[in-house]
Design a protein around this motif. Structure first.
Motif, PDB file in Angstrom:
ATOM      1  N   ARG A 154      -6.104   3.697 -11.836  1.00 56.26           N
ATOM      2  CA  ARG A 154      -4.699   3.335 -11.992  1.00 56.26           C
ATOM      3  C   ARG A 154      -3.793   3.962 -10.932  1.00 56.26           C
ATOM      4  NH1 ARG A 154      -2.424   1.581 -16.705  1.00 56.26           N
ATOM      5  NH2 ARG A 154      -4.259   2.287 -17.858  1.00 56.26           N
ATOM      6  N   SER A 155      -4.169   5.124 -10.401  1.00 57.51           N
ATOM      7  CA  SER A 155      -3.286   5.838  -9.467  1.00 57.51           C
ATOM      8  C   SER A 155      -2.998   5.040  -8.202  1.00 57.51           C
ATOM      9  CB  SER A 155      -3.894   7.196  -9.088  1.00 57.51           C
ATOM     10  OG  SER A 155      -3.977   8.048 -10.214  1.00 57.51           O
ATOM     11  N   PHE A 156      -3.886   4.116  -7.844  1.00 48.36           N
ATOM     12  CA  PHE A 156      -3.674   3.302  -6.647  1.00 48.36           C
ATOM     13  C   PHE A 156      -2.407   2.453  -6.748  1.00 48.36           C
ATOM     14  CE2 PHE A 156      -8.280   3.929  -5.892  1.00 48.36           C
ATOM     15  CZ  PHE A 156      -8.235   4.255  -4.548  1.00 48.36           C
ATOM     16  N   VAL A 157      -2.096   1.976  -7.937  1.00 51.58           N
ATOM     17  CA  VAL A 157      -0.985   1.030  -8.082  1.00 51.58           C
ATOM     18  C   VAL A 157       0.274   1.689  -8.628  1.00 51.58           C
ATOM     19  CG1 VAL A 157      -2.564  -0.895  -8.384  1.00 51.58           C
ATOM     20  CG2 VAL A 157      -1.751   0.324 -10.405  1.00 51.58           C
ATOM     21  N   ALA A 158       0.197   2.974  -8.955  1.00 52.60           N
ATOM     22  CA  ALA A 158       1.371   3.676  -9.479  1.00 52.60           C
ATOM     23  C   ALA A 158       2.390   3.903  -8.365  1.00 52.60           C
ATOM     24  CB  ALA A 158       0.952   5.013 -10.089  1.00 52.60           C
ATOM     25  N   LYS A 159       3.643   3.792  -8.689  1.00 50.98           N
ATOM     26  CA  LYS A 159       4.719   4.015  -7.730  1.00 50.98           C
ATOM     27  C   LYS A 159       5.161   5.470  -7.757  1.00 50.98           C
ATOM     28  CE  LYS A 159       5.923  -0.127  -6.010  1.00 50.98           C
ATOM     29  NZ  LYS A 159       6.163  -0.428  -4.579  1.00 50.98           N
ATOM     30  N   LYS A 160       5.365   6.047  -6.575  1.00 48.44           N
ATOM     31  CA  LYS A 160       5.963   7.376  -6.455  1.00 48.44           C
ATOM     32  C   LYS A 160       7.282   7.176  -5.727  1.00 48.44           C
ATOM     33  CE  LYS A 160       4.915  12.099  -4.929  1.00 48.44           C
ATOM     34  NZ  LYS A 160       5.074  12.729  -6.235  1.00 48.44           N
ATOM     35  N   GLY A 161       8.354   6.999  -6.518  1.00 48.08           N
ATOM     36  CA  GLY A 161       9.608   6.556  -5.929  1.00 48.08           C
ATOM     37  C   GLY A 161       9.431   5.117  -5.464  1.00 48.08           C
ATOM     38  N   ASN A 162       9.701   4.851  -4.208  1.00 49.60           N
ATOM     39  CA  ASN A 162       9.477   3.523  -3.638  1.00 49.60           C
ATOM     40  C   ASN A 162       8.166   3.445  -2.868  1.00 49.60           C
ATOM     41  OD1 ASN A 162      11.943   2.435  -4.567  1.00 49.60           O
ATOM     42  ND2 ASN A 162      13.049   3.418  -2.880  1.00 49.60           N
ATOM     43  N   TYR A 163       7.314   4.441  -3.033  1.00 48.01           N
ATOM     44  CA  TYR A 163       6.102   4.559  -2.236  1.00 48.01           C
ATOM     45  C   TYR A 163       4.889   4.329  -3.122  1.00 48.01           C
ATOM     46  CZ  TYR A 163       3.121   6.458   1.480  1.00 48.01           C
ATOM     47  OH  TYR A 163       2.200   6.617   2.471  1.00 48.01           O
ATOM     48  N   SER A 164       3.912   3.579  -2.638  1.00 49.94           N
ATOM     49  CA  SER A 164       2.672   3.406  -3.390  1.00 49.94           C
ATOM     50  C   SER A 164       1.485   3.378  -2.435  1.00 49.94           C
ATOM     51  CB  SER A 164       2.702   2.125  -4.226  1.00 49.94           C
ATOM     52  OG  SER A 164       2.605   0.986  -3.401  1.00 49.94           O
ATOM     53  N   ILE A 165       0.360   3.842  -2.922  1.00 49.03           N
ATOM     54  CA  ILE A 165      -0.857   3.886  -2.120  1.00 49.03           C
ATOM     55  C   ILE A 165      -1.300   2.474  -1.754  1.00 49.03           C
ATOM     56  CG2 ILE A 165      -3.298   4.514  -2.152  1.00 49.03           C
ATOM     57  CD1 ILE A 165      -2.528   6.871  -3.965  1.00 49.03           C
ATOM     58  N   ILE A 166      -1.245   1.569  -2.717  1.00 46.61           N
ATOM     59  CA  ILE A 166      -1.749   0.216  -2.477  1.00 46.61           C
ATOM     60  C   ILE A 166      -0.974  -0.491  -1.362  1.00 46.61           C
ATOM     61  CG2 ILE A 166      -0.321  -0.817  -4.305  1.00 46.61           C
ATOM     62  CD1 ILE A 166      -2.614  -2.761  -4.835  1.00 46.61           C
ATOM     63  N   ASP A 167       0.335  -0.279  -1.294  1.00 48.80           N
ATOM     64  CA  ASP A 167       1.127  -0.909  -0.235  1.00 48.80           C
ATOM     65  C   ASP A 167       0.708  -0.391   1.135  1.00 48.80           C
ATOM     66  OD1 ASP A 167       2.531  -2.370  -2.092  1.00 48.80           O
ATOM     67  OD2 ASP A 167       4.225  -0.981  -2.176  1.00 48.80           O
ATOM     68  N   ARG A 168       0.441   0.890   1.217  1.00 52.79           N
ATOM     69  CA  ARG A 168       0.027   1.483   2.498  1.00 52.79           C
ATOM     70  C   ARG A 168      -1.355   0.976   2.912  1.00 52.79           C
ATOM     71  NH1 ARG A 168      -0.649   2.130   6.711  1.00 52.79           N
ATOM     72  NH2 ARG A 168      -0.684   3.965   8.052  1.00 52.79           N
ATOM     73  N   LEU A 169      -2.234   0.806   1.951  1.00 48.56           N
ATOM     74  CA  LEU A 169      -3.564   0.283   2.255  1.00 48.56           C
ATOM     75  C   LEU A 169      -3.478  -1.153   2.766  1.00 48.56           C
ATOM     76  CD1 LEU A 169      -5.657   1.664  -0.755  1.00 48.56           C
ATOM     77  CD2 LEU A 169      -5.979   2.243   1.658  1.00 48.56           C
ATOM     78  N   LYS A 170      -2.627  -1.951   2.141  1.00 49.40           N
ATOM     79  CA  LYS A 170      -2.470  -3.338   2.583  1.00 49.40           C
ATOM     80  C   LYS A 170      -1.931  -3.407   4.003  1.00 49.40           C
ATOM     81  CE  LYS A 170      -1.829  -5.493  -1.964  1.00 49.40           C
ATOM     82  NZ  LYS A 170      -0.930  -6.271  -2.836  1.00 49.40           N
ATOM     83  N   ASP A 171      -1.019  -2.504   4.343  1.00 52.95           N
ATOM     84  CA  ASP A 171      -0.486  -2.456   5.712  1.00 52.95           C
ATOM     85  C   ASP A 171      -1.581  -2.062   6.704  1.00 52.95           C
ATOM     86  OD1 ASP A 171       2.029  -3.106   4.789  1.00 52.95           O
ATOM     87  OD2 ASP A 171       2.754  -1.037   4.754  1.00 52.95           O
TER      88      ASP A 171
END
Length: 280
Positions: free
Chosen positions: A219-236
């Motif tokens: 679940r931690s991959f898709v959790a938001k930390k503020g406006n930042y998420s791991i999954i978004d960075r991986l997609k980039d």
């Protein structure tokens, strides 16, 4: 997903098979303790750790024995373009799973049970919940996938993308503990570990100019930390990969039953299969 399109999953899997030479590179000293494949022998009980490592050539002077073993047992069954990505290469408090011991392991994911029954119920994904007939194509999609973790390098361990050190792991018991430990350093450490992951996948021989898929375990991959998420960075970082917006349950035997698997994981598999079919 139409029956007539099912063969497209085979086409995708056959595009980037793991060769004997690929296997030697990824199972060499640098990544052998963090790398593995989601392939187990029949009637696996969690103890045949040599099922993969018998194919390594380092103790085989002329390479004939290891190549024959690879051809007989692994060839055509391992795929570079399906990645099962766990959150972090960490450790539990008991000695058996200490970081010191894990760093000495050989293809460590291979030690975990196919059905989640080995080692006190821990397992990467409950394959036995994927019925052979009903979910045949989902099972085929992840069987033989490359298994690794995202966070394998601690803070400031990667300073040069041309000189990636051997990963020593980040020793936390849970994803929540990892997030607390990283805290405000998350963007920087994530960037370093993505650089490391790119090196690892290059070592595997994955052609990232072609399509590939990454399943996120936890679940931690898709959790938001503020406006930042791991999954978004991986997609980039991996624009040719399909990285779905949801995760697969991981490590769950004690809190996890077959109905929960069906309700959550099967729709995730469905989306990945449909995306692969769309590519063709």
């Amino acid at each position: 997903m139409k029956i007539k399109d099912i063969h497209k999953i085979d086409t995708f899997l056959n595009e980037q098979p793991v060769t004997y030479e690929d296997f030697q590179k990824i199972s060499a000293e640098k990544y052998r303790h963090v790398a593995s494949f989601a392939l187990w022998p029949q009637n696996y009980d969690g103890h045949d750790a040599a099922f993969l490592t018998k194919a390594r050539c380092e103790n085989d002077k002329d390479g004939k024995r290891s190549r024959t073993y690879f051809n007989d047992n692994l060839s055509g069954n391992l795929h570079k373009n399906v990645i099962l990505l766990g959150l972090n290469f960490g450790a539990r408090s008991d000695k058996k799973y200490s970081l010191e011991n894990l760093l000495r392991q050989d293809m460590v994911n291979q030690y975990r049970g196919r059905s989640g029954s080995a080692y006190h119920g821990y397992g990467p994904i409950k394959f036995d919940y994927l019925d052979e007939q009903t979910h045949y194509n989902f099972k085929k999609l992840i069987s033989g996938a490359y298994m690794t973790d995202l966070f394998k390098w601690d803070k400031n361990q990667i300073n040069n993308s041309n000189n990636i050190p051997k990963p020593n792991g980040i020793s936390t018991k849970t994803g929540n503990e990892l997030m607390k430990y990283l805290n405000s350093d998350l963007p920087n450490v994530l960037n370093q570990n993505i650089i490391g992951l790119k090196d690892e996948l290059e070592t595997l021989g994955l052609d990232t100019d072609k399509h590939f898929v990454v399943f996120l375990l936890g679940r931690s991959f898709v959790a938001k930390k503020g406006n930042y998420s791991i999954i978004d960075r991986l997609k980039d970082a991996f624009p040719t990969a399909y990285i779905g917006d949801d995760f697969l349950y991981h490590y769950s035997a004690r809190y996890f039953d077959e109905q929960k698997f069906q309700n959550h994981n099967i729709p995730v598999f469905q989306k990945y299969a449909e995306k692969i079919i769309d590519w063709y």
